[in-house]
Design a protein around this motif. Structure first.
Motif, PDB file in Angstrom:
ATOM      1  N   ALA A   1       0.819  -1.212   0.000  1.00  0.00           N
ATOM      2  CA  ALA A   1       0.000   0.000   0.000  1.00  0.00           C
ATOM      3  C   ALA A   1       0.856   1.267   0.000  1.00  0.00           C
ATOM      4  CB  ALA A   1      -0.939   0.002   1.209  1.00  0.00           C
TER       5      ALA A   1
ATOM      6  N   GLU B   1       1.420  -2.679 -11.343  1.00  0.00           N
ATOM      7  CA  GLU B   1       0.202  -3.163 -12.022  1.00  0.00           C
ATOM      8  C   GLU B   1       0.480  -3.787 -13.388  1.00  0.00           C
ATOM      9  OE1 GLU B   1      -1.864  -2.973  -9.727  1.00  0.00           O
ATOM     10  OE2 GLU B   1      -1.021  -1.290  -8.600  1.00  0.00           O
TER      11      GLU B   1
ATOM     12  N   GLN C   1       1.596  -4.766  -7.006  1.00  0.00           N
ATOM     13  CA  GLN C   1       0.248  -4.214  -6.927  1.00  0.00           C
ATOM     14  C   GLN C   1       0.165  -3.215  -5.778  1.00  0.00           C
ATOM     15  OE1 GLN C   1      -1.901  -7.898  -6.429  1.00  0.00           O
ATOM     16  NE2 GLN C   1      -1.972  -8.293  -8.615  1.00  0.00           N
TER      17      GLN C   1
ATOM     18  N   ARG D   1      -1.999  -1.614  -3.530  1.00  0.00           N
ATOM     19  CA  ARG D   1      -3.355  -1.653  -2.982  1.00  0.00           C
ATOM     20  C   ARG D   1      -3.326  -2.131  -1.535  1.00  0.00           C
ATOM     21  NH1 ARG D   1      -6.290  -7.079  -5.440  1.00  0.00           N
ATOM     22  NH2 ARG D   1      -4.421  -8.310  -5.831  1.00  0.00           N
ATOM     23  N   PHE D   2      -4.458  -1.963  -0.855  1.00  0.00           N
ATOM     24  CA  PHE D   2      -4.586  -2.435   0.516  1.00  0.00           C
ATOM     25  C   PHE D   2      -4.865  -3.934   0.517  1.00  0.00           C
ATOM     26  CE2 PHE D   2      -5.740   2.098   0.908  1.00  0.00           C
ATOM     27  CZ  PHE D   2      -4.811   2.477   1.867  1.00  0.00           C
TER      28      PHE D   2
ATOM     29  N   SER E   1      -6.855  -5.675   2.186  1.00  0.00           N
ATOM     30  CA  SER E   1      -8.283  -6.018   2.258  1.00  0.00           C
ATOM     31  C   SER E   1      -8.931  -6.073   0.878  1.00  0.00           C
ATOM     32  CB  SER E   1      -9.025  -5.004   3.132  1.00  0.00           C
ATOM     33  OG  SER E   1      -8.886  -3.691   2.602  1.00  0.00           O
ATOM     34  N   LYS E   2      -8.259  -5.530  -0.127  1.00  0.00           N
ATOM     35  CA  LYS E   2      -8.805  -5.501  -1.494  1.00  0.00           C
ATOM     36  C   LYS E   2      -8.422  -6.741  -2.306  1.00  0.00           C
ATOM     37  CE  LYS E   2     -10.582  -1.450  -0.767  1.00  0.00           C
ATOM     38  NZ  LYS E   2     -12.054  -1.330  -0.571  1.00  0.00           N
ATOM     39  N   ILE E   3      -7.705  -7.669  -1.691  1.00  0.00           N
ATOM     40  CA  ILE E   3      -7.323  -8.898  -2.398  1.00  0.00           C
ATOM     41  C   ILE E   3      -8.527  -9.819  -2.457  1.00  0.00           C
ATOM     42  CG2 ILE E   3      -5.844 -10.949  -2.307  1.00  0.00           C
ATOM     43  CD1 ILE E   3      -3.760  -9.139  -0.892  1.00  0.00           C
ATOM     44  N   LYS E   4      -9.043 -10.055  -3.652  1.00  0.00           N
ATOM     45  CA  LYS E   4     -10.263 -10.842  -3.816  1.00  0.00           C
ATOM     46  C   LYS E   4     -10.092 -11.986  -4.816  1.00  0.00           C
ATOM     47  CE  LYS E   4     -12.595  -8.008  -1.128  1.00  0.00           C
ATOM     48  NZ  LYS E   4     -13.034  -8.424   0.228  1.00  0.00           N
ATOM     49  N   GLU E   5      -8.859 -12.298  -5.202  1.00  0.00           N
ATOM     50  CA  GLU E   5      -8.638 -13.370  -6.167  1.00  0.00           C
ATOM     51  C   GLU E   5      -9.090 -14.716  -5.588  1.00  0.00           C
ATOM     52  OE1 GLU E   5      -5.772 -10.138  -7.226  1.00  0.00           O
ATOM     53  OE2 GLU E   5      -6.369 -11.130  -5.371  1.00  0.00           O
TER      54      GLU E   5
ATOM     55  N   SER F   1     -11.339 -11.746   8.586  1.00  0.00           N
ATOM     56  CA  SER F   1     -11.733 -11.304   7.244  1.00  0.00           C
ATOM     57  C   SER F   1     -10.526 -11.277   6.297  1.00  0.00           C
ATOM     58  CB  SER F   1     -12.384  -9.919   7.305  1.00  0.00           C
ATOM     59  OG  SER F   1     -11.481  -8.944   7.801  1.00  0.00           O
TER      60      SER F   1
ATOM     61  N   ASN G   1      -9.844 -13.910   2.974  1.00  0.00           N
ATOM     62  CA  ASN G   1      -9.379 -13.529   1.640  1.00  0.00           C
ATOM     63  C   ASN G   1      -8.158 -14.353   1.229  1.00  0.00           C
ATOM     64  OD1 ASN G   1     -11.363 -11.603   1.653  1.00  0.00           O
ATOM     65  ND2 ASN G   1     -10.009  -9.851   1.853  1.00  0.00           N
TER      66      ASN G   1
END
Length: 242
Positions: free
Chosen positions: A106, A141, A155, A157-158, A160-164, A188, A192
């Motif tokens: 991040a 990216e 990447q 990003r935070f 918590s945004k890992i959704k793969e 949570s 993920n």
């Protein structure tokens, strides 16, 4: 936030955050911690166990090193200084195993800070300084081929945004400690991580807190306590069983 370059007990550098009294790597030895937690109990463990069925196409033996997987996907939570990525790159070349490495961060470290780190020298890989620098210089990216056996995608990003879903074989969970960022060690987040791993995937972390182990188990991981690196009694390895 102020950041300072400091020397750890094994002679390798890390970044210290005075406001939090927290380091990017163990003050007892940055390189020793990286090898023990992420390489020995993560990468080598996965190689020795044979990994996922789709990656068992061949075994590679080079100068006594072996890997039963010829394609490995690794996610690092906390790309930071690039130490874990650099050591993994060196291992990929030894094992002749293709590693697709994804580093999530991040708050990227600045190049003037990177230039003060001594990892190539301490790893006796001074001929690989350009590769270490390249890990930090390539754009975010996008996927970049760093060597014939190692590709990198950074990447910004935070976590918590890992959704793969079912994308990675190994996760290096190297976030700042729960003392300063407890939100990174919750059910949570580990949910993920569980979804992001393929079957028989492995997550390793330097942490051994009971609350962390319970959060991992609550989302489905089978968790092992293992001897920790210098300065820590234990660490955790979490497996996603098929």
């Amino acid at each position: 936030m102020q950041r300072e370059i400091v020397i750890t007990a094994d002679g390798s550098t890390t970044i210290h955050l005075p406001e939090w009294d927290e380091q990017y790597h163990s003050k007892h030895g940055a390189i020793q911690e990286a090898y023990h937690v992420f390489i020995k109990h993560g990468l080598h463990y996965f190689c020795d166990s044979g990994g996922s069925k789709e990656s068992q196409k061949a075994s590679h033996v080079v100068e006594g090193a072996i890997c039963n997987s010829n394609e490995i996907s690794i996610l690092e939570i906390g790309f930071g200084t690039g130490l874990n990525a650099f050591i993994t790159l060196l291992e990929a070349e030894k094992l002749k195993t293709n590693i697709a490495y994804y580093g999530v961060e991040a708050y990227p470290v600045l190049m003037d800070e990177i230039n003060q780190l001594n990892y190539p020298k301490e790893l006796k890989a001074e001929d690989k300084v350009s590769l270490f620098n390249k890990l930090h210089e390539v754009s975010w990216e996008a996927s970049h081929k760093i060597t014939s056996h190692f590709s990198l995608t950074k990447q910004n990003r935070f976590f918590s945004k890992i959704k793969e879903k079912e994308r990675y074989n190994i996760i290096y969970f190297d976030a700042f400690g729960a003392r300063v960022q407890p939100e990174l060690w919750t059910e949570s987040i580990f949910q993920n991580m569980f979804h992001a791993l393929k079957d028989n995937g492995v997550l390793v972390t330097y942490s051994a807190k009971g609350s962390v182990r319970r959060a991992m188990e609550a989302v489905g991981f089978k968790v092992q306590r293992l001897p920790g690196p210098p300065g820590k009694r234990e660490m955790l390895r979490a497996c996603k069983e098929a």
